[in-house]
Design a protein around this motif. Sequence first.
Motif, mmCIF file in Angstrom:
data_model
loop_
_atom_site.group_PDB
_atom_site.id
_atom_site.type_symbol
_atom_site.label_atom_id
_atom_site.label_comp_id
_atom_site.label_asym_id
_atom_site.label_seq_id
_atom_site.Cartn_x
_atom_site.Cartn_y
_atom_site.Cartn_z
ATOM 1 N N ASP A 1 0.571 -1.215 0.293
ATOM 2 C CA ASP A 1 -0.011 -0.314 -0.164
ATOM 3 C C ASP A 1 0.681 0.667 -0.175
ATOM 4 O O ASP A 1 2.035 0.911 -0.011
ATOM 5 C CB ASP A 1 -0.659 0.006 1.244
ATOM 6 C CG ASP A 1 -0.373 0.070 2.603
ATOM 7 O OD1 ASP A 1 0.887 -0.113 2.595
ATOM 8 O OD2 ASP A 1 -1.066 0.180 3.860
ATOM 9 N N THR A 2 0.394 2.305 0.152
ATOM 10 C CA THR A 2 0.988 3.793 -0.210
ATOM 11 C C THR A 2 2.764 3.532 0.839
ATOM 12 O O THR A 2 3.423 3.912 0.546
ATOM 13 C CB THR A 2 0.699 4.862 0.161
ATOM 14 O OG1 THR A 2 -0.924 4.692 1.934
ATOM 15 C CG2 THR A 2 -1.099 5.069 -0.964
ATOM 16 N N ILE A 3 2.322 3.411 2.480
ATOM 17 C CA ILE A 3 3.521 3.590 3.005
ATOM 18 C C ILE A 3 4.395 2.402 3.109
ATOM 19 O O ILE A 3 5.227 2.425 3.295
ATOM 20 C CB ILE A 3 2.445 3.367 4.843
ATOM 21 C CG1 ILE A 3 3.223 3.737 5.772
ATOM 22 C CG2 ILE A 3 1.708 2.225 4.697
ATOM 23 C CD1 ILE A 3 2.871 4.198 7.017
ATOM 24 N N ARG B 1 8.482 3.278 2.221
ATOM 25 C CA ARG B 1 9.360 2.842 3.045
ATOM 26 C C ARG B 1 10.642 1.852 1.807
ATOM 27 O O ARG B 1 11.451 2.573 2.136
ATOM 28 C CB ARG B 1 9.061 1.689 3.490
ATOM 29 C CG ARG B 1 8.283 1.653 4.862
ATOM 30 C CD ARG B 1 7.910 0.759 5.616
ATOM 31 N NE ARG B 1 7.498 1.186 6.295
ATOM 32 C CZ ARG B 1 5.616 0.456 7.555
ATOM 33 N NH1 ARG B 1 5.087 -0.494 6.332
ATOM 34 N NH2 ARG B 1 5.115 1.331 8.570
ATOM 35 N N GLN C 1 -1.059 10.140 -1.502
ATOM 36 C CA GLN C 1 -0.134 9.707 -0.252
ATOM 37 C C GLN C 1 1.139 9.604 -0.268
ATOM 38 O O GLN C 1 2.301 9.419 1.344
ATOM 39 C CB GLN C 1 -0.849 8.808 0.942
ATOM 40 C CG GLN C 1 -2.429 8.903 1.030
ATOM 41 C CD GLN C 1 -3.364 8.136 1.437
ATOM 42 O OE1 GLN C 1 -4.344 8.625 1.741
ATOM 43 N NE2 GLN C 1 -2.155 6.773 1.685
ATOM 44 N N MET D 1 4.338 10.531 1.845
ATOM 45 C CA MET D 1 5.113 9.361 3.418
ATOM 46 C C MET D 1 6.845 9.193 2.695
ATOM 47 O O MET D 1 7.141 9.263 3.566
ATOM 48 C CB MET D 1 4.265 8.094 3.084
ATOM 49 C CG MET D 1 2.523 8.323 3.713
ATOM 50 S SD MET D 1 1.700 6.720 3.158
ATOM 51 C CE MET D 1 0.333 7.290 4.097
ATOM 52 N N SER E 1 1.929 -4.107 4.625
ATOM 53 C CA SER E 1 0.800 -3.100 4.433
ATOM 54 C C SER E 1 -0.265 -2.296 5.745
ATOM 55 O O SER E 1 -0.773 -3.567 5.924
ATOM 56 C CB SER E 1 -0.073 -2.948 3.041
ATOM 57 O OG SER E 1 1.817 -3.020 2.402
ATOM 58 N N PRO E 2 -0.719 -1.831 6.614
ATOM 59 C CA PRO E 2 -1.327 -1.417 7.435
ATOM 60 C C PRO E 2 -2.544 -1.324 6.442
ATOM 61 O O PRO E 2 -3.619 -2.325 7.878
ATOM 62 C CB PRO E 2 -1.425 -0.333 7.929
ATOM 63 C CG PRO E 2 0.118 0.399 7.389
ATOM 64 C CD PRO E 2 0.567 -0.214 6.467
ATOM 65 N N THR E 3 -3.001 -1.271 5.590
ATOM 66 C CA THR E 3 -3.902 -1.431 5.153
ATOM 67 C C THR E 3 -4.566 -2.423 4.044
ATOM 68 O O THR E 3 -3.254 -2.652 3.491
ATOM 69 C CB THR E 3 -4.372 0.051 4.399
ATOM 70 O OG1 THR E 3 -3.575 0.138 2.821
ATOM 71 C CG2 THR E 3 -4.698 1.285 5.069
ATOM 72 N N ARG E 4 -5.716 -2.858 3.944
ATOM 73 C CA ARG E 4 -6.512 -4.261 3.377
ATOM 74 C C ARG E 4 -7.908 -3.985 2.734
ATOM 75 O O ARG E 4 -7.582 -3.545 3.030
ATOM 76 C CB ARG E 4 -6.676 -5.219 4.650
ATOM 77 C CG ARG E 4 -5.294 -6.009 4.942
ATOM 78 C CD ARG E 4 -4.706 -6.466 4.111
ATOM 79 N NE ARG E 4 -3.011 -6.094 4.829
ATOM 80 C CZ ARG E 4 -2.120 -7.698 4.994
ATOM 81 N NH1 ARG E 4 -2.654 -7.979 5.771
ATOM 82 N NH2 ARG E 4 -1.038 -6.830 5.894
ATOM 83 N N ALA F 1 0.405 9.469 9.737
ATOM 84 C CA ALA F 1 -0.176 8.011 9.174
ATOM 85 C C ALA F 1 1.379 6.872 8.926
ATOM 86 O O ALA F 1 2.038 6.521 9.856
ATOM 87 C CB ALA F 1 -1.040 7.522 7.619
ATOM 88 N N THR G 1 0.745 3.976 10.735
ATOM 89 C CA THR G 1 -0.272 2.974 9.877
ATOM 90 C C THR G 1 -0.775 3.675 9.148
ATOM 91 O O THR G 1 -0.162 4.477 8.461
ATOM 92 C CB THR G 1 -1.338 4.065 11.687
ATOM 93 O OG1 THR G 1 -2.876 2.909 11.897
ATOM 94 C CG2 THR G 1 -1.614 5.403 11.567
ATOM 95 N N GLY G 2 -2.409 2.284 8.943
ATOM 96 C CA GLY G 2 -2.761 2.960 7.605
ATOM 97 C C GLY G 2 -3.802 3.875 7.268
ATOM 98 O O GLY G 2 -4.556 4.532 8.385
ATOM 99 N N LEU G 3 -3.605 4.386 6.225
ATOM 100 C CA LEU G 3 -4.693 5.440 5.702
ATOM 101 C C LEU G 3 -4.933 5.294 4.305
ATOM 102 O O LEU G 3 -4.769 4.824 3.432
ATOM 103 C CB LEU G 3 -3.689 7.047 5.662
ATOM 104 C CG LEU G 3 -4.313 8.325 5.278
ATOM 105 C CD1 LEU G 3 -4.627 8.754 5.686
ATOM 106 C CD2 LEU G 3 -2.962 9.496 4.907
ATOM 107 N N THR G 4 -6.304 5.349 4.087
ATOM 108 C CA THR G 4 -6.904 5.290 3.466
ATOM 109 C C THR G 4 -7.616 6.561 2.827
ATOM 110 O O THR G 4 -8.127 7.423 3.244
ATOM 111 C CB THR G 4 -8.641 5.008 3.038
ATOM 112 O OG1 THR G 4 -7.404 3.666 3.844
ATOM 113 C CG2 THR G 4 -9.331 4.341 2.336
ATOM 114 N N THR H 1 -8.533 -1.294 7.704
ATOM 115 C CA THR H 1 -6.441 -1.054 8.723
ATOM 116 C C THR H 1 -7.286 -1.866 10.200
ATOM 117 O O THR H 1 -7.164 -1.510 10.618
ATOM 118 C CB THR H 1 -6.493 0.176 8.839
ATOM 119 O OG1 THR H 1 -6.621 1.588 7.583
ATOM 120 C CG2 THR H 1 -5.386 0.670 9.893
ATOM 121 N N THR I 1 -3.184 -2.258 13.234
ATOM 122 C CA THR I 1 -2.608 -1.075 13.489
ATOM 123 C C THR I 1 -3.504 0.325 13.884
ATOM 124 O O THR I 1 -4.610 0.622 13.251
ATOM 125 C CB THR I 1 -1.302 -0.283 12.210
ATOM 126 O OG1 THR I 1 -2.221 0.077 10.824
ATOM 127 C CG2 THR I 1 -0.294 -0.846 12.251
#
Lengths: 270, 342
Positions: free
Chosen positions: A94-96, A100, A128, A132, A222-225, B111, B116-119, B151, B154
């Motif tokens: 994901d974006t984060i 990285r 994002q 980031m 990835s923290p988002t799913r 974030a 942590t996750g961001l949408t 998310t 986290t």
Amino acid sequence: MNIIVLVKQVPGTTNVRMDPRTGVMVRDPSDTVLNPLDEHAIAEAVRIKESSPGSTVTALSMGPPSALKILREACARGVDNGLLLSHRAFGGSDTIATARVLAAAVRKLGAFDLILAGEKATDGETGQTGPMTATMLDVPVVTFVRRLTVKDYNTVNVQRLVEDGVEEIEVKLPALVTVVREINDPPLPTLRKTILAKKIDFPVWGVEDLGVKDTDIGLKGSPTRVARVFSPKFARNTTFYRTDSEAGAADAVSAVLEALRSRDLISKGE
Amino acid sequence: MKKSSSILVLAEVREGRIHPVTYEMLAWGRKLAAQLQVSLDCAVLGAEAEEINELILRGADRVVSVSPGLVPEFLATPLASLLVQTIKEIGPAVVIAPATTYGRTLMPIAAARLATGLTADCTELGLDGKDNLLLQTRPAIGGNVMATIKTPFTRPQMATVRPRSIKPLPREEGRQGEIISKQYAVAPELWPEKFLSFTRDQSSDISLEDAEIVVAGGKGMRNKENFNLLEELAGLLGAGLGATRVAVEAGWAPFSRQIGLTGKTVAPKVYLGAGVAGKIQHLAGMITSDYIIAVNDDPSAPIFKVADLGIIGDAPTIVNKLTRALKEIQPAKGRKQSDGGM
């Protein structure tokens, strides 16, 4: 100046069609292009390079091996070097997680003055990854920039486009700047550089080269799913008016006025 | 402040005033807070805002005024730092901010700091009935599918939310809440950014994305003169004027008017496409409009597949007739100004 441009390969939009039943866009997977806003980021980097002797511009992308194509295009547009970050373990980032990987590569590349990126990509449309990446590199970020002026090797002045106007900000280098379309009118790639770019053998770095932990990247990092993907309902019950007669046209106009009136968008009328 | 599992809304402050988009964010926040039975907090960062109490009347249970007056301008580094400190101290389960320049800049920085996750740019927020996780729904792949993002591992769960995706709650006179002030130190001499100036956009144009009515023209308007008819119609309606890529490339309208994948996304109450064929590039930018009117002389034009009202006919002719009819019923701009245009 040492300038890095973040670029992304995105699905093309020329050969898309919509599944008429589901409303889902169907694309040809081989139809990919350089993200349109990245053309502006590249053009800006090249412009700065030309006005600051001794500068170099490096295009950096994370993506599948096919993304080498956009690095070639970046070079055809005047960028000096390209670097692809490609590894199975990067997939699903994901974006984060993407930030990285990009930040790890920038760190490995060494000192830089300025990173430019498109404000967003046309596929994810998150905007994002730039901010980031800057955060992970611990450098300031200015987003939505429509003009950039190099003051000296330590500072740039930028104009940021906000909803109700333009803000002017001075930012210390190194910094990351995301650009909007208004910043320039990108020149087309030159034929000579296009031919030269075909011969470039771009370095490709993977997980081992970057020393990133596999728990920080890819789907795992990835923290988002994505929980669900669905098609919004597009099909509407269309009321048709034919306007080949005067009466038909008058009815159509009345129907438009009624649609506006019923939503309080025009005065109720007499 | 004790750690909570509250919902935190980031207020947007522009020139010392709470931007009305904040009240929309509070409306989303209220929904979530009510379902989870937690407090709805609202953070005002760096600015001295006059209408702080208004945030309570609009749904906040607790307003956290963070270092008021110390970061009056929109400078990402110090503001994001205040946001991170606030989140760390309050410990919210969810943080939402408007998907504006402000929110879309500060939230990714926060974030990334918080890992942590961001949408981005959600059009809808909800809660999973099973695990109470935030369901963040947004258009994906150019707006043709919707994706719901979670998310799971986290905290906090962070989202920027598209303006106009919800109606602000009406003011509730006498609504009670708490206002707390929180001072985090700032060191302006260390900020890498310096604010120089702000120039307000003087054009009286209604922003395309904020307009309640959008009138868009495409190839079927045939030439610049005809396209100008649309401008007149838009003026009469107080509508935003949009264009397809073909119309922009023909030089009938500037790129800032382009609606679609490579242009702007609009979701007005009424969209009227005149001579718009409805190629996917354009549809992606207007498909979520509440009511779609299409005028085209080709009955098989794809736009009719998404239209509520389909008018088969010559677009310039119909636009002309419509303009004349409107002039009869409302000679001047009859439309009420919408509140707080962005």
